[in-house]
Design an enzyme around this catalytic site. Sequence first.
Site, PDB file in Angstrom:
ATOM      1  N   ASP A 216      78.654  32.825  76.096  1.00  0.00           N
ATOM      2  CA  ASP A 216      77.634  33.873  75.784  1.00  0.00           C
ATOM      3  C   ASP A 216      78.059  34.901  74.859  1.00  0.00           C
ATOM      4  O   ASP A 216      77.434  35.796  74.431  1.00  0.00           O
ATOM      5  CB  ASP A 216      77.261  34.374  77.146  1.00  0.00           C
TER       6      ASP A 216
ATOM      7  N   THR B 142      81.718  34.835  79.619  1.00  0.00           N
ATOM      8  CA  THR B 142      80.426  35.615  79.604  1.00  0.00           C
ATOM      9  C   THR B 142      80.834  37.208  79.240  1.00  0.00           C
ATOM     10  O   THR B 142      80.133  38.152  79.720  1.00  0.00           O
ATOM     11  CB  THR B 142      79.577  35.499  80.769  1.00  0.00           C
ATOM     12  N   SER B 143      82.285  37.583  78.709  1.00  0.00           N
ATOM     13  CA  SER B 143      82.887  38.475  78.895  1.00  0.00           C
ATOM     14  C   SER B 143      82.867  39.052  77.540  1.00  0.00           C
ATOM     15  O   SER B 143      82.041  39.981  77.478  1.00  0.00           O
ATOM     16  CB  SER B 143      84.316  38.434  79.763  1.00  0.00           C
ATOM     17  N   ARG B 144      83.893  38.847  76.703  1.00  0.00           N
ATOM     18  CA  ARG B 144      84.095  39.242  75.406  1.00  0.00           C
ATOM     19  C   ARG B 144      84.500  38.052  74.645  1.00  0.00           C
ATOM     20  O   ARG B 144      85.156  37.399  75.116  1.00  0.00           O
ATOM     21  CB  ARG B 144      84.861  40.499  75.355  1.00  0.00           C
TER      22      ARG B 144
ATOM     23  N   HIS C 278      75.021  36.567  73.586  1.00  0.00           N
ATOM     24  CA  HIS C 278      75.248  37.838  74.392  1.00  0.00           C
ATOM     25  C   HIS C 278      74.101  38.127  75.334  1.00  0.00           C
ATOM     26  O   HIS C 278      73.755  39.487  75.039  1.00  0.00           O
ATOM     27  CB  HIS C 278      75.789  38.663  73.461  1.00  0.00           C
ATOM     28  N   GLN C 279      73.473  37.428  75.931  1.00  0.00           N
ATOM     29  CA  GLN C 279      72.315  37.736  76.855  1.00  0.00           C
ATOM     30  C   GLN C 279      72.783  37.889  78.228  1.00  0.00           C
ATOM     31  O   GLN C 279      71.694  37.941  79.160  1.00  0.00           O
ATOM     32  CB  GLN C 279      71.308  36.748  76.584  1.00  0.00           C
ATOM     33  N   ALA C 280      73.825  37.504  78.835  1.00  0.00           N
ATOM     34  CA  ALA C 280      74.107  37.691  80.263  1.00  0.00           C
ATOM     35  C   ALA C 280      73.782  38.666  80.982  1.00  0.00           C
ATOM     36  O   ALA C 280      73.279  38.970  82.121  1.00  0.00           O
ATOM     37  CB  ALA C 280      75.640  37.107  80.379  1.00  0.00           C
TER      38      ALA C 280
ATOM     39  N   LYS D 195      83.913  43.743  89.822  1.00  0.00           N
ATOM     40  CA  LYS D 195      82.630  43.717  90.399  1.00  0.00           C
ATOM     41  C   LYS D 195      82.084  42.029  90.021  1.00  0.00           C
ATOM     42  O   LYS D 195      81.441  41.680  90.631  1.00  0.00           O
ATOM     43  CB  LYS D 195      81.850  44.841  90.001  1.00  0.00           C
ATOM     44  N   ILE D 196      81.940  41.945  88.458  1.00  0.00           N
ATOM     45  CA  ILE D 196      81.399  40.784  88.243  1.00  0.00           C
ATOM     46  C   ILE D 196      81.894  39.434  88.583  1.00  0.00           C
ATOM     47  O   ILE D 196      81.279  38.669  89.004  1.00  0.00           O
ATOM     48  CB  ILE D 196      81.233  40.847  86.659  1.00  0.00           C
TER      49      ILE D 196
ATOM     50  N   GLU E  75      80.804  37.865  66.712  1.00  0.00           N
ATOM     51  CA  GLU E  75      79.464  37.806  66.789  1.00  0.00           C
ATOM     52  C   GLU E  75      78.635  38.961  66.134  1.00  0.00           C
ATOM     53  O   GLU E  75      77.495  38.821  65.754  1.00  0.00           O
ATOM     54  CB  GLU E  75      79.123  37.798  68.345  1.00  0.00           C
TER      55      GLU E  75
END
Length: 332
Positions: free
Chosen positions: A257, A231-233, A294-296, A153-154, A262
């Site tokens: 991100d 922007t995933s992991r 991690h704000q995506a 989806k992303i 983290e």
Amino acid sequence: MEILAFGVQADERPLIERAFAGHHDVRCVDVFLNQDTAPIAAGHEIVSTSVNAALDRRVLEILSAGGTRMIAQRSTGFNNIDLDVAERLGLTVARVSFYSPYAVAEFAWTLAMAVNRRIVRAAGRTRDFDFRLDGLMGRDLRGRTVGVLGTGKIGEAFTRIAHGFGMHLLGWDLTENPACAALGMKYVDKDRLLAESDLVSLHVPLLPATHHLIDAAALRSMKDDAILVNTSRGGLVDTEALVRELRAGRFTGVGLDVYEAEAGLFFLDKSLAGIEDDTLARLVTFPHVLVTSHQAYYTAEAVGQIVDTTVQNVLDYLAGRRSENVLVPRAG
């Protein structure tokens, strides 16, 4: 019943409180769930956790001993939860299997454009009234090649934006997405995608098979002037190997991100204490690297969906219902 929600951000608190209103009381705390904070949950049958909670064996044992029977995680990823231990302890675990894919896809493009057009450097200069253009030249993306690793989806939302830019589309996934293929995406193997792409964006989950998917060899196979966005992991990228490549002068830009170490850093204020993570400290010194915390996913629409689904997961648990969000079903 009072539900205890760990790791609640200030912007998130009113959404959680409003969503639970009329159902159950909710107590929001800003501390993240780990071995030190787990005893706070004593007496709470249901706890809600954030993506950076450390739900390892010891934490799960503390929760279970304190009376917790259900964990409602406010994220899609669940690599931070030891599901086997949770099942052994009889803990029900649910997640948010879906929320706005546009939040993450749009942010991935924000990072890509920011590093490509040197936005951070330019903004810093203009604050000092330095209006020179030296070192700020970017590149047109139209006609260039984008490689999308993971076309769920992303990844599909990201691909639609890339199509709007007029880019050539390469994809890699276990299963082809017909919507992406209809946009002209060509599915190729990972090595070819990395070698031919001017921009590479990661949209796959973190699993044992995808840990360090972008390792030293993968990084070396990329174009010297490529842009890498994650922007995933964080665990998808071997960060130490990435730093070595950056020190060698490679890549036009990198937008991250997420970061593989983290936990204990992101979402917290370390501005006075500093950090002991030498890899991250080195990473943020590169002028063409942009790291965000991690704000995506952090839009009103996405967080609203996450909270609403979390409430529904709690109600389903109490009613004895099972949905597609359940990772470990209710015992008995």
